[in-house]
Scaffold this active site. Structure first.
Site, PDB file in Angstrom:
ATOM      1  N   ASP A   1     -17.346 -17.261  19.378  1.00  0.00           N
ATOM      2  CA  ASP A   1     -16.597 -17.034  18.136  1.00  0.00           C
ATOM      3  C   ASP A   1     -17.310 -17.766  17.010  1.00  0.00           C
ATOM      4  O   ASP A   1     -17.702 -18.927  17.175  1.00  0.00           O
ATOM      5  CB  ASP A   1     -15.172 -17.588  18.317  1.00  0.00           C
ATOM      6  CG  ASP A   1     -14.384 -17.584  17.017  1.00  0.00           C
ATOM      7  OD1 ASP A   1     -13.462 -18.401  16.891  1.00  0.00           O
ATOM      8  OD2 ASP A   1     -14.716 -16.768  16.124  1.00  0.00           O
TER       9      ASP A   1
ATOM     10  N   ASN B   1     -16.181 -17.447  13.514  1.00  0.00           N
ATOM     11  CA  ASN B   1     -15.360 -17.675  12.304  1.00  0.00           C
ATOM     12  C   ASN B   1     -14.036 -18.371  12.618  1.00  0.00           C
ATOM     13  O   ASN B   1     -13.139 -18.400  11.799  1.00  0.00           O
ATOM     14  CB  ASN B   1     -15.100 -16.329  11.611  1.00  0.00           C
ATOM     15  CG  ASN B   1     -14.328 -15.375  12.536  1.00  0.00           C
ATOM     16  OD1 ASN B   1     -14.154 -15.684  13.722  1.00  0.00           O
ATOM     17  ND2 ASN B   1     -13.883 -14.259  12.003  1.00  0.00           N
TER      18      ASN B   1
ATOM     19  N   ASP C   1     -11.456 -17.663  14.556  1.00  0.00           N
ATOM     20  CA  ASP C   1     -10.185 -16.978  14.824  1.00  0.00           C
ATOM     21  C   ASP C   1      -9.908 -16.916  16.328  1.00  0.00           C
ATOM     22  O   ASP C   1      -8.932 -16.304  16.757  1.00  0.00           O
ATOM     23  CB  ASP C   1     -10.195 -15.561  14.215  1.00  0.00           C
ATOM     24  CG  ASP C   1     -11.249 -14.670  14.860  1.00  0.00           C
ATOM     25  OD1 ASP C   1     -11.343 -13.486  14.493  1.00  0.00           O
ATOM     26  OD2 ASP C   1     -12.001 -15.156  15.739  1.00  0.00           O
TER      27      ASP C   1
ATOM     28  N   ASP D   1     -17.375 -12.746  18.475  1.00  0.00           N
ATOM     29  CA  ASP D   1     -17.728 -11.736  17.475  1.00  0.00           C
ATOM     30  C   ASP D   1     -19.238 -11.526  17.410  1.00  0.00           C
ATOM     31  O   ASP D   1     -20.005 -12.233  18.057  1.00  0.00           O
ATOM     32  CB  ASP D   1     -17.172 -12.150  16.103  1.00  0.00           C
ATOM     33  CG  ASP D   1     -17.467 -13.616  15.783  1.00  0.00           C
ATOM     34  OD1 ASP D   1     -16.513 -14.361  15.491  1.00  0.00           O
ATOM     35  OD2 ASP D   1     -18.648 -14.006  15.906  1.00  0.00           O
TER      36      ASP D   1
ATOM     37  N   ASP E   1     -21.857   0.034  24.716  1.00  0.00           N
ATOM     38  CA  ASP E   1     -20.976   0.555  25.766  1.00  0.00           C
ATOM     39  C   ASP E   1     -20.260   1.797  25.214  1.00  0.00           C
ATOM     40  O   ASP E   1     -19.380   1.687  24.362  1.00  0.00           O
ATOM     41  CB  ASP E   1     -19.943  -0.532  26.131  1.00  0.00           C
ATOM     42  CG  ASP E   1     -19.325  -0.291  27.496  1.00  0.00           C
ATOM     43  OD1 ASP E   1     -19.078  -1.285  28.213  1.00  0.00           O
ATOM     44  OD2 ASP E   1     -19.104   0.880  27.852  1.00  0.00           O
TER      45      ASP E   1
ATOM     46  N   ASP F   1     -19.193   4.501  30.169  1.00  0.00           N
ATOM     47  CA  ASP F   1     -17.977   4.110  30.891  1.00  0.00           C
ATOM     48  C   ASP F   1     -17.434   5.264  31.756  1.00  0.00           C
ATOM     49  O   ASP F   1     -17.272   6.382  31.265  1.00  0.00           O
ATOM     50  CB  ASP F   1     -16.930   3.736  29.824  1.00  0.00           C
ATOM     51  CG  ASP F   1     -15.717   3.061  30.408  1.00  0.00           C
ATOM     52  OD1 ASP F   1     -15.893   1.993  31.012  1.00  0.00           O
ATOM     53  OD2 ASP F   1     -14.624   3.607  30.270  1.00  0.00           O
TER      54      ASP F   1
ATOM     55  N   GLU G   1     -21.566   4.075  34.458  1.00  0.00           N
ATOM     56  CA  GLU G   1     -20.613   3.432  35.356  1.00  0.00           C
ATOM     57  C   GLU G   1     -19.928   4.537  36.142  1.00  0.00           C
ATOM     58  O   GLU G   1     -19.354   5.448  35.538  1.00  0.00           O
ATOM     59  CB  GLU G   1     -19.569   2.604  34.605  1.00  0.00           C
ATOM     60  CG  GLU G   1     -18.696   1.834  35.573  1.00  0.00           C
ATOM     61  CD  GLU G   1     -17.317   1.482  35.049  1.00  0.00           C
ATOM     62  OE1 GLU G   1     -16.813   2.223  34.199  1.00  0.00           O
ATOM     63  OE2 GLU G   1     -16.751   0.490  35.497  1.00  0.00           O
TER      64      GLU G   1
ATOM     65  N   HIS H   1     -16.886  -7.825  33.695  1.00  0.00           N
ATOM     66  CA  HIS H   1     -15.583  -8.135  33.070  1.00  0.00           C
ATOM     67  C   HIS H   1     -14.418  -7.517  33.831  1.00  0.00           C
ATOM     68  O   HIS H   1     -13.256  -7.771  33.517  1.00  0.00           O
ATOM     69  CB  HIS H   1     -15.597  -7.607  31.633  1.00  0.00           C
ATOM     70  CG  HIS H   1     -15.751  -6.125  31.594  1.00  0.00           C
ATOM     71  ND1 HIS H   1     -16.826  -5.449  32.135  1.00  0.00           N
ATOM     72  CD2 HIS H   1     -14.925  -5.172  31.127  1.00  0.00           C
ATOM     73  CE1 HIS H   1     -16.657  -4.159  31.994  1.00  0.00           C
ATOM     74  NE2 HIS H   1     -15.514  -3.940  31.384  1.00  0.00           N
ATOM     75  N   ASP H   2     -14.754  -6.685  34.846  1.00  0.00           N
ATOM     76  CA  ASP H   2     -13.703  -6.056  35.661  1.00  0.00           C
ATOM     77  C   ASP H   2     -13.579  -6.706  37.027  1.00  0.00           C
ATOM     78  O   ASP H   2     -12.741  -6.286  37.822  1.00  0.00           O
ATOM     79  CB  ASP H   2     -14.040  -4.569  35.913  1.00  0.00           C
ATOM     80  CG  ASP H   2     -13.985  -3.739  34.653  1.00  0.00           C
ATOM     81  OD1 ASP H   2     -14.687  -2.711  34.603  1.00  0.00           O
ATOM     82  OD2 ASP H   2     -13.268  -4.126  33.709  1.00  0.00           O
TER      83      ASP H   2
HETATM   84  O1  ISL Z   1     -12.679  -1.565  39.136  1.00  0.00           O
HETATM   85  C1  ISL Z   1     -11.853  -0.789  38.690  1.00  0.00           C
HETATM   86  C2  ISL Z   1     -11.375   0.408  39.444  1.00  0.00           C
HETATM   87  O2  ISL Z   1     -11.541   0.225  40.813  1.00  0.00           O
HETATM   88  C3  ISL Z   1     -11.264  -0.988  37.388  1.00  0.00           C
HETATM   89  O3  ISL Z   1     -11.183  -2.420  37.118  1.00  0.00           O
HETATM   90  C4  ISL Z   1     -12.033  -0.435  36.205  1.00  0.00           C
HETATM   91  O4  ISL Z   1     -11.033   0.094  35.401  1.00  0.00           O
HETATM   92  C5  ISL Z   1     -13.006   0.698  36.543  1.00  0.00           C
HETATM   93  O5  ISL Z   1     -14.101   0.132  37.149  1.00  0.00           O
HETATM   94  C6  ISL Z   1     -13.448   1.393  35.256  1.00  0.00           C
HETATM   95  O6  ISL Z   1     -13.916   0.415  34.362  1.00  0.00           O
HETATM   96  C7  ISL Z   1     -14.254   0.829  33.055  1.00  0.00           C
HETATM   97  O7  ISL Z   1     -13.260   1.705  32.489  1.00  0.00           O
HETATM   98  C8  ISL Z   1     -11.967   1.171  32.224  1.00  0.00           C
HETATM   99  C9  ISL Z   1     -12.000  -0.217  31.554  1.00  0.00           C
HETATM  100  O8  ISL Z   1     -10.714  -0.808  31.664  1.00  0.00           O
HETATM  101  C10 ISL Z   1     -13.005  -1.117  32.251  1.00  0.00           C
HETATM  102  O9  ISL Z   1     -13.047  -2.390  31.594  1.00  0.00           O
HETATM  103  C11 ISL Z   1     -14.356  -0.442  32.210  1.00  0.00           C
HETATM  104  O10 ISL Z   1     -15.369  -1.277  32.763  1.00  0.00           O
HETATM  105  C12 ISL Z   1     -11.291   2.167  31.297  1.00  0.00           C
HETATM  106  O11 ISL Z   1     -12.107   2.366  30.167  1.00  0.00           O
HETATM  107 CA    CA Z   2     -14.259 -14.551  15.683  1.00  0.00          CA
END
Ligand code: ISL
Ligand code: CA
Length: 599
Positions: free
Chosen positions: A22, A24, A26, A30, A99, A201, A257, A330-331
């Protein structure tokens, strides 16, 4: 100079912008914050960054619900900030991937608002609208990835619309050529601003089978059910069309993905001759701890199962395809918590996992914070589940499945996406250096707070501490050595992959190039183990193996030092590869990399 594309010869660093830096005050990461950290990324030795979505979004799914693909959401900054970021990255030899989330948009995108209010207008067919089934209910029995129904009724339009994820994420209708034109236009817009590639995605979901038939009750496994709702031939056709429109010369890297993709499709989509995707993000290796009930029915993962999946993926993507190598994102929960030992061997197990996983054939994708051994949160209350998927899963277990709250939390907490979304740890100061201390009095209690709490162990596990720690107690220093080894050792850069037979928790593989070879053996356990028979056979073939890297040089944890360390706590020859014999028994969490030249 080799004729291999640049993205096969580097590592990608995956940034989750809202939790990275971050600038700024908040409490939300960013674009200027990312720009500020480009020199750090350059020092890590990565050649590209993949940023999670920073486009305008209501943030229902933290940016994976986009309402304007051509503008930056104000919480992240402006288009000019993005221009500065791209220019700074390029000046530091780092390419930029964005992304692209185009299986669905936000329900606040003007396309959806138009489609819902004006079915006969130009956007009427941009989404997947259906009349109620004959019984007046939803059109089919598909379920959402985020628990609950995958159809939502619009009283405005008088029809249901499809959303494989949240109701705020309506699926776009890729069968409509206009939608495909829009996607290509957006990609060309970002290419014109200097973007080098895209992570796409859930891109294997973009074309659904005709008629959207219900799934037979016997379709138990998710892969099977996805195979029943996706038209993979049209997906390939649409990807080829996309590539031809945005990248006729093949300079753009496209990483798709592809959750639950059928193996043949993974191969088809990435084969160079297909001219579709360059790499796919596969999922079997991040589902090893999914029990019979799926992600929210966790079981203990097994190292031999990991070895089998790794071997299968390498076999599948041999030849003209090219694997991506990710363990965390992140998932997913944090690597060191999910696969390593964050208590007794946090430094060494983080390094061993990275060695085993990222020295395979393929392009490593390193998720922010894994390079310093960041670990899962202690989630002991449902309030800590702020992610839409994790919180929906908890509610579904309690409200629909009647699971007791404590048991539901136990089943969700370790695999919750929130674990990997705590802010990055830069230093031991307020908020782990993630955000400026608004009040300026150094106690970090300024009026703003990070959007999600900083992990309590940030004061010890942070970039600054590991920059100054002795090499044997720095996951960061080891990641730098690992990436340098990948860059400078021909078998690790381009060698063919051949698995060793797993022996309990000891896994390994060979990488064979035309004039040299490498052997990677990893003991993914907290007990010493002999070199496995298969590895012994390979090593005994020659007497000129050199130890290029070993995690036995690393301390188990931040405090301790490895055996034989001198009084300053630095392991003997910490900067030199371990002086261990190639055939010596493997220490706990020892990954050992041997190289030799072929005669
Ligand atoms: O691992 C997963 C399904 O088994 C979920 O965590 C994930 O939603 C899936 O891998 C798809 O992920 C992507 O699309 C989703 C978004 O929430 C995820 O962050 C992204 O990586 C919907 O856009
Ligand atoms: Ca910020």
């Amino acid at each position: 100079m080799n004729d291999r594309p640049w993205w096969t010869d580097t590592a990608i660093y995956h940034i989750y912008p809202r939790s990275f830096q971050d600038s700024n005050g908040d409490g939300i990461g960013d674009l200027p914050g990312i720009t500020r950290r480009i020199p750090y990324l350059s020092s890590l030795g990565v050649g590209a960054i993949w940023m999670g979505p920073v486009f305008r979004s209501p943030q229902v799914d933290n940016g994976y619900d986009i309402s304007d693909y051509r503008d930056i959401d104000p919480i992240f900054g402006t288009l000019e900030d993005m221009d500065v970021l791209i220019e700074t990255a390029h000046r530091n030899g780092i390419r930029v991937l964005l992304d692209l989330v185009f299986n669905h948009s936000s329900n606040r995108h003007r396309w959806f608002v138009e489609s819902e209010h004006n079915p006969d207008g130009p956007y009427g067919d941009y989404y997947i609208w259906r009349d109620p089934a004959p019984d007046g209910g939803v059109p089919n029995n598909w379920t959402s990835f985020f628990s609950g129904p995958t159809w939502t009724w619009s009283p405005i339009r008088g029809q249901y619309y499809l959303h494989l994820f949240a109701p705020e994420q309506p699926d776009l209708n890729w069968e409509n050529p206009q939608v495909r034109n829009e996607v290509a236009d957006v990609a060309r817009f970002w290419r014109a601003r200097g973007v080098d590639g895209f992570r796409m995605d859930v891109i294997n979901f973009i074309s659904k089978v005709d008629g959207l038939p219900s799934i037979d009750a016997d379709a138990g496994d998710p892969a099977g059910s996805m195979g029943r709702i996706i038209d993979s031939d049209r997906v390939l056709t649409y990807l080829q069309e996309f590539r031809s429109r945005i990248d006729p010369d093949g300079e753009v890297v496209l990483v798709g993905e592809t959750p639950h993709i059928a193996p043949d499709d993974a191969r088809r989509y990435t084969a160079r001759e297909s001219r579709a995707l360059d790499m796919v993000l596969l999922f079997e290796h991040v589902m090893l701890d999914h029990g019979p009930g799926g992600r929210w029915d966790p079981v203990r993962w097994r190292p031999d199962a990991l070895a089998s999946v790794v071997a299968a993926h390498q076999r599948l993507l041999a030849g003209t395809s090219w694997p991506s190598l990710y363990m965390g994102n992140h998932d997913q929960p944090r690597i060191v918590s999910r696969y390593g030992d964050p208590v007794a061997y946090r430094v060494r197990s983080a390094a061993a996992l990275a060695t085993y996983f990222y020295l395979q054939r393929g392009t490593p994708i390193i998720y922010q914070g894994d390079e310093i051994g960041m670990a899962n949160l202690e989630i002991d209350s449902p309030e800590q589940l702020v992610d839409v998927e994790s919180s929906n899963a908890y509610r579904d277990l309690v409200d629909r499945q009647g699971v007791a709250p404590d048991e539901a939390l136990r089943r969700v907490r370790d695999n919750a996406r929130d674990n990997a979304r705590t802010p990055m740890h830069w230093d031991g100061g307020p908020h782990g250096g993630f955000m400026p201390d608004a009040s300026g009095d150094g106690d970090g209690d300024g009026d703003a707070h990070p959007w999600y709490p900083v992990h309590p162990d940030a004061a010890r596990w942070n970039v600054a501490a590991q920059e100054s720690a002795p090499a044997d107690r720095s996951v960061l220093a080891f990641y730098r050595r690992l990436l340098r080894a990948r860059r400078t050792s021909e078998p690790l850069r381009s060698g063919e992959f051949a698995p060793l037979a797993a022996d309990g928790p000891v896994l390994g593989y060979l990488r064979g190039a035309h004039d040299s070879e490498a052997l990677v053996i990893a003991n993914l356990s907290g007990t010493g183990a002999p070199v496995p028979p298969d590895g012994r056979t390979q090593i005994s073939r020659a007497t000129d193996w050199q130890v290029l890297l070993t995690t036995a040089d690393l301390a188990a944890n931040l405090e301790e030092s490895p055996d034989g360390a001198d009084e300053s706590g630095v392991a003997a020859n910490a900067d030199e590869p371990g002086q261990r014999s190639p055939l010596a028994d493997l220490a706990p969490w020892e990954a050992r990399v041997l190289v030799r030249r072929l005669a």
